[in-house]
Design a protein around this motif. Structure first.
Motif, PDB file in Angstrom:
ATOM      1  N   VAL A  50      -2.647   3.233  -5.522  1.00 23.42           N
ATOM      2  CA  VAL A  50      -3.011   1.895  -5.245  1.00 23.42           C
ATOM      3  C   VAL A  50      -4.139   1.432  -4.572  1.00 23.42           C
ATOM      4  O   VAL A  50      -4.661   0.431  -4.724  1.00 23.42           O
ATOM      5  N   LEU A  51      -4.265   2.365  -3.635  1.00 23.78           N
ATOM      6  CA  LEU A  51      -5.688   2.056  -2.982  1.00 23.78           C
ATOM      7  C   LEU A  51      -7.028   2.188  -3.870  1.00 23.78           C
ATOM      8  O   LEU A  51      -7.908   1.314  -3.460  1.00 23.78           O
ATOM      9  N   LEU A  52      -6.709   3.027  -4.826  1.00 29.22           N
ATOM     10  CA  LEU A  52      -8.003   3.044  -5.861  1.00 29.22           C
ATOM     11  C   LEU A  52      -8.005   2.048  -6.393  1.00 29.22           C
ATOM     12  O   LEU A  52      -9.345   1.899  -6.874  1.00 29.22           O
ATOM     13  N   THR A  53      -7.263   1.166  -6.648  1.00 33.25           N
ATOM     14  CA  THR A  53      -7.006  -0.148  -7.660  1.00 33.25           C
ATOM     15  C   THR A  53      -7.921  -1.181  -6.583  1.00 33.25           C
ATOM     16  O   THR A  53      -7.941  -2.178  -6.998  1.00 33.25           O
ATOM     17  N   GLY A  54      -7.801  -0.944  -5.207  1.00 31.22           N
ATOM     18  CA  GLY A  54      -8.453  -2.053  -4.390  1.00 31.22           C
ATOM     19  C   GLY A  54      -7.046  -2.649  -3.811  1.00 31.22           C
ATOM     20  O   GLY A  54      -7.519  -3.567  -2.938  1.00 31.22           O
ATOM     21  N   GLY A  55      -6.058  -2.174  -4.322  1.00 30.04           N
ATOM     22  CA  GLY A  55      -4.967  -2.889  -3.515  1.00 30.04           C
ATOM     23  C   GLY A  55      -4.240  -2.050  -2.304  1.00 30.04           C
ATOM     24  O   GLY A  55      -5.156  -1.250  -1.994  1.00 30.04           O
ATOM     25  N   VAL A  56      -2.961  -2.538  -1.992  1.00 31.37           N
ATOM     26  CA  VAL A  56      -2.271  -1.813  -0.802  1.00 31.37           C
ATOM     27  C   VAL A  56      -0.874  -1.904  -1.176  1.00 31.37           C
ATOM     28  O   VAL A  56      -0.347  -2.889  -1.657  1.00 31.37           O
ATOM     29  N   ASP A  57      -0.207  -0.747  -0.740  1.00 33.65           N
ATOM     30  CA  ASP A  57       1.202  -0.807  -0.754  1.00 33.65           C
ATOM     31  C   ASP A  57       1.920  -0.572   0.734  1.00 33.65           C
ATOM     32  O   ASP A  57       1.904   0.405   1.091  1.00 33.65           O
ATOM     33  N   LEU A  58       2.469  -1.768   1.413  1.00 29.68           N
ATOM     34  CA  LEU A  58       3.010  -1.457   2.707  1.00 29.68           C
ATOM     35  C   LEU A  58       4.342  -1.443   2.739  1.00 29.68           C
ATOM     36  O   LEU A  58       5.085  -1.124   3.523  1.00 29.68           O
ATOM     37  N   SER A  59       5.119  -1.091   1.431  1.00 32.55           N
ATOM     38  CA  SER A  59       6.456  -0.997   1.430  1.00 32.55           C
ATOM     39  C   SER A  59       6.796   0.375   1.105  1.00 32.55           C
ATOM     40  O   SER A  59       8.177   0.419   0.858  1.00 32.55           O
ATOM     41  N   VAL A  60       6.148   1.264   1.393  1.00 30.69           N
ATOM     42  CA  VAL A  60       6.665   2.615   1.267  1.00 30.69           C
ATOM     43  C   VAL A  60       7.647   3.044   2.048  1.00 30.69           C
ATOM     44  O   VAL A  60       8.749   3.933   1.579  1.00 30.69           O
ATOM     45  N   GLY A  61       7.345   2.790   3.260  1.00 30.92           N
ATOM     46  CA  GLY A  61       8.535   3.202   4.390  1.00 30.92           C
ATOM     47  C   GLY A  61       9.701   2.515   3.963  1.00 30.92           C
ATOM     48  O   GLY A  61      10.792   3.162   4.133  1.00 30.92           O
TER      49      GLY A  61
END
Lengths: 331, 500
Positions: free
Chosen positions: A61-72
């Motif tokens: 996800v970070l490689l796309t320039g996005g972020v995922d805060l929901s993993v936890g």
């Protein structure tokens, strides 16, 4: 053309994760000789398995320039669901399947919201973090659920002397590294992350790439959750907390840029995740005040983000547009 | 090969192109020229399907051509070599070339690295590049990147290649290499459209010529029928029929801004000029000549590597924007939406932005709302902001003209001694333009020096007391009002390219 000093700086910037890694290990090694033992290393590796897996997903996800805060939150929801079915008599494998499914579904949902509704990844996944946490608490009625011993056996099992969680983590790492480096999808992911508009102009289906990236991230969170569950043997209301922070930090420590388009699994995310675990482990061995843990870990992570930004700025200044005609044509 | 039938395109209600109709013969090169904003890039973007036409249709090889997205255009054999490079510097040359069609193993679907290398090498050979396909694109020179981009286009087996200002980032030798390649492609029967400001190149390369002005075709035919002067006069075309407010004041004798030998590596060289009080000084030049870059240096947003800037005879330290504002410098940026306005803030808040510190109490920092509001109301009237615009209305919802009046009003409140304007009337309708011209003159009449950057020639001719011409980062000409001559300005702006 560049002065030698700047080349050295650039090398240091590019190898920041390795440098930090070496510094932390050397530092703790000097302060506590017990830190530098094989037994302790395998401890660190075992403890960092869930973070490793989550960090791999986040790298996509970070490689796309996005972020995922929901993993936890994904880890928690999956674990809560698993807790419920296991109490109903299901085994660890059913739990694994359920957690993977739940993770992939939530990840897909994130992806759909980001691509179709054009919402900011930060906003979407922050909301999903909150919703997931709430849903999990509702499922568990905020009580801890103790799992049957089969789960712990899974977490403690070894194949050829290597703990299963470590094997799983290394497997995921290898697979992800192969996908990123060796498949068309992987290379297109880097392109989208660098410049989504240019990728669209080049004929890449950016939406599909983003959708897959978020789904993979959710899937990894589900798997990471299962590994963590098999090590803890219980679902507490705090299960999976802070993993978004640890995971993102691990990826960034490993050199993945928050601006997208740059970063690798090996050695990047691997070093990052083990580094975070090594810091915590070292602080325990040194008998540090536990209240200082978050302070020290965060300081190291902040340093990594600072380096990442500096690098991005240096690159930007290097790519400034040239207008003047060179005075002398090099022959 | 390609035919336009009444194709038109507008952005936000302002017509950018058309309706136009013309055709390109198979296997030939069509030169497309026109001033900045004449619609060349819009035409290219329509062909490459990065934007969609509002009206009319295009035919490719006799078939209706209506791609919905860039990938579809590429599949039908139309490839665009863009003004700005569209490669991915974080990937290798080979990966850039085959990004959407990697040679793959069947299972697992890994990329066939050997085949990729070999095929990439073949494509690179076609454009005459002898580089390892595994090299990262960020390590290439602009010229090499340009050739890689052409190789990428060739990989899609194109029928039509579009070059949009392909030589702007190239040196003479690199450009020469590009021309040889273009010639080779023509012999292979590929049609091309070549957009360039470098008229000498257009004459040399192209078979036919289309001249655009204000989005319309004003001249077309075999290139042999167009001499350089005719090309220029067609591009500039119109008479000065647009009304400019009559000028009452005139430049005073004392200097307000003095620029001595400003250089920035790769961007500008040895820029020196003087601006007098009450003077409107024009800055002409082509896109990418370094005009906005110069404005940014003057205003302290970028630091020059050498040179000195004096305001009222006192040197300005480099890179100190706040100090410049305090000493009376103002800068209306090229892009008012991203750099000029706080779009979600209200009209009043935007107007008061610059002078806010002057209305804060020295002891508590509390803002004197009443006198601020009074000043804002005065300036609102001075810039004749539409009465319909409410004080609390977010700047985002205003029309382009009113937005620009807000930006201008914001700086007028600060009573500037030097006002730098970068394309102040871009995308603004004629009526609002006149108002803005009037305001610019009023500022000068009150004794400020005005530096006006504009791509609209007649705007410069109509407003300025003196015009500087910038070509590729250097001042190539200075014209006093009685020397004003469109052809001379355009020639000077092209100074570095006419001879190439």
């Amino acid at each position: 053309m560049n002065p030698p000093g700047s080349r050295l700086v650039r090398l240091a910037l590019n190898q920041a994760s390795v440098l930090l890694f070496a510094l932390v290990f050397a530092g703790f090694g000097v302060l506590a000789p017990r830190f530098l033992t094989l037994v302790n290393f395998s401890h660190i590796l075992l403890q960092s398995a869930p973070t490793l897996i989550v960090a791999v997903g986040l790298t996509f996800v970070l490689l796309t320039g996005g972020v995922d805060l929901s993993v936890g939150a994904i880890m928690f929801v999956g674990a809560a669901l698993t807790g419920r079915v296991v109490l109903g008599g299901a085994g660890p494998l059913a739990g694994l399947a359920l957690m993977l499914l739940a993770g992939a579904m939530v990840g897909l949902g994130n992806g759909i919201l980001v691509t179709r509704c054009r919402l900011l990844p930060f906003v979407v996944t922050l909301a999903v973090l909150s919703i997931g946490r709430g849903f999990g608490l509702w499922l568990t009625e905020t009580r801890a659920i103790n799992l049957p011993p089969e789960f712990l056996q899974f977490g403690a099992a070894r194949v050829a002397g290597v703990p299963v969680p470590v094997l799983l983590a290394l497997g995921v790492l290898t697979l992800a590294a192969l996908i990123l480096a060796q498949t068309a999808f992987g290379r297109q992911l880097y392109a989208v992350g660098h410049n989504a508009e240019a990728a669209r102009r080049a004929g890449i289906n950016s939406r599909r790439i983003l959708l897959v990236a978020y789904t993979l991230c959710g899937l990894c969170a589900g798997l990471g959750g299962f590994v963590s569950l098999s090590q803890l043997g219980a679902v507490s209301p705090k299960f999976g907390e802070n993993y978004e922070f640890k995971g993102i930090a691990a990826a960034v420590l490993g050199g993945t840029s928050l601006y997208g388009g740059r970063g690798r699994i090996f050695p990047g995310a691997f070093l990052g995740a083990t580094l975070i675990q090594a810091v915590e482990n070292g602080l325990v061995i040194l008998n540090t005040d536990p209240y200082l843990y978050p302070l020290i870990t965060s300081a190291i992570i902040f340093l990594a983000v600072l380096v990442d930004t500096t690098r991005a700025r240096l690159l930007a200044s290097r790519n400034r547009r040239v207008i003047l005609i060179p005075t002398a044509q090099p022959e | 090969m390609i035919e336009f039938q009444g194709v038109a395109k507008s952005y936000d209600g302002i017509r950018a192109l058309g309706p136009i109709s013309f055709a390109l013969r198979p296997g030939t090169i069509l030169g497309l020229i026109g001033e900045n904003g004449a619609g060349k890039s819009t035409l290219m973007n329509l062909l490459a399907a990065t934007v969609q036409p509002d009206a009319g249709q295009m035919l490719l090889g006799g078939q209706r051509y209506a791609p919905r997205e860039p990938g579809a255009a590429l599949n039908q054999g139309v490839a665009l070599i863009h003004q700005e490079l569209n490669l991915f510097p974080n990937l290798s040359i080979a990966e850039n070339l085959f990004l959407t069609r990697f040679p793959r193993h069947w299972c697992p679907p890994f990329i066939q690295r050997h085949a990729l290398q070999a095929e990439a090498r073949e494509l690179l050979a076609e454009v005459g590049l002898d580089l390892d396909p595994g090299t990262l694109v960020e390590q290439l020179s602009p010229g090499e990147s340009q050739l890689v981009e052409i190789a990428r286009a060739l990989g899609a087996a194109p029928r039509l290649i579009l070059f949009d200002e392909a030589t702007t980032s190239l040196g003479t030798r690199e450009a020469e290499r590009l021309f040889q390649l273009v010639e080779k492609l023509r012999q292979q029967g590929i049609s091309m459209i070549y957009v360039s400001h470098t008229l000498a190149d257009v004459r040399r390369l192209c078979d036919d010529l289309v001249v655009l002005r204000d989005g319309l075709v004003v001249g077309q035919g075999p290139v042999a029928e167009f001499s350089l002067p005719r090309m220029i006069s067609l591009m500039v075309g119109r008479q000065l029929d647009q009304l400019y407010p009559t000028r009452t004041g005139e430049p005073q004798t004392d200097l307000v801004l003095e620029v001595r030998g400003i250089s920035q590596p790769g961007v500008m060289r040895n820029i020196s000029f003087q601006l007098r009080r009450g003077e409107i000084l024009g800055l002409a030049g082509l896109l990418g000549a370094g005009r906005s870059e110069l404005a940014r240096v003057l205003f302290g947003l970028e630091r020059p590597s050498s040179g000195e800037i004096r305001l009222d005879g006192i040197p300005l330290p480099p890179g100190q924007v706040r100090q410049r504002i305090q000493r009376g410098m103002a800068f209306l940026t090229e892009d008012r939406r991203t750099d000029g306005l706080c779009l979600n803030a209200s009209l009043t808040d935007n107007l008061g932005l610059v002078v806010l510190p002057q209305y804060a109490s020295g002891n508590t920092g509390r803002i004197d709302r009443t006198s601020l509001q009074g000043a804002i109301t005065t300036v609102r009237e001075a810039v004749r902001l539409s009465a319909k615009a409410a004080d609390r209305q977010p700047a985002r919802t205003l029309s382009g003209g009113n937005q620009q009046k807000v930006v201008l009003g914001k700086w007028l409140l600060a009573r500037p001694r030097v006002l730098i304007l970068d394309e102040p009337t871009r995308g603004i309708d004629v009526g609002a333009k006149f108002e803005i011209y009037r305001l610019i003159q009023a500022v000068a009449d009150q004794g400020a020096g005005v530096l006006l950057i504009s791509s609209e020639m007649e705007e410069l001719l109509g407003l300025c007391d003196r015009i500087l011409v910038l070509s590729r980062g250097e001042i190539t000409d200075t014209l006093a009002r009685d020397e004003f001559d469109q052809s001379r300005i355009l020639r000077s702006a092209l100074a570095h390219t006419l001879t190439a």
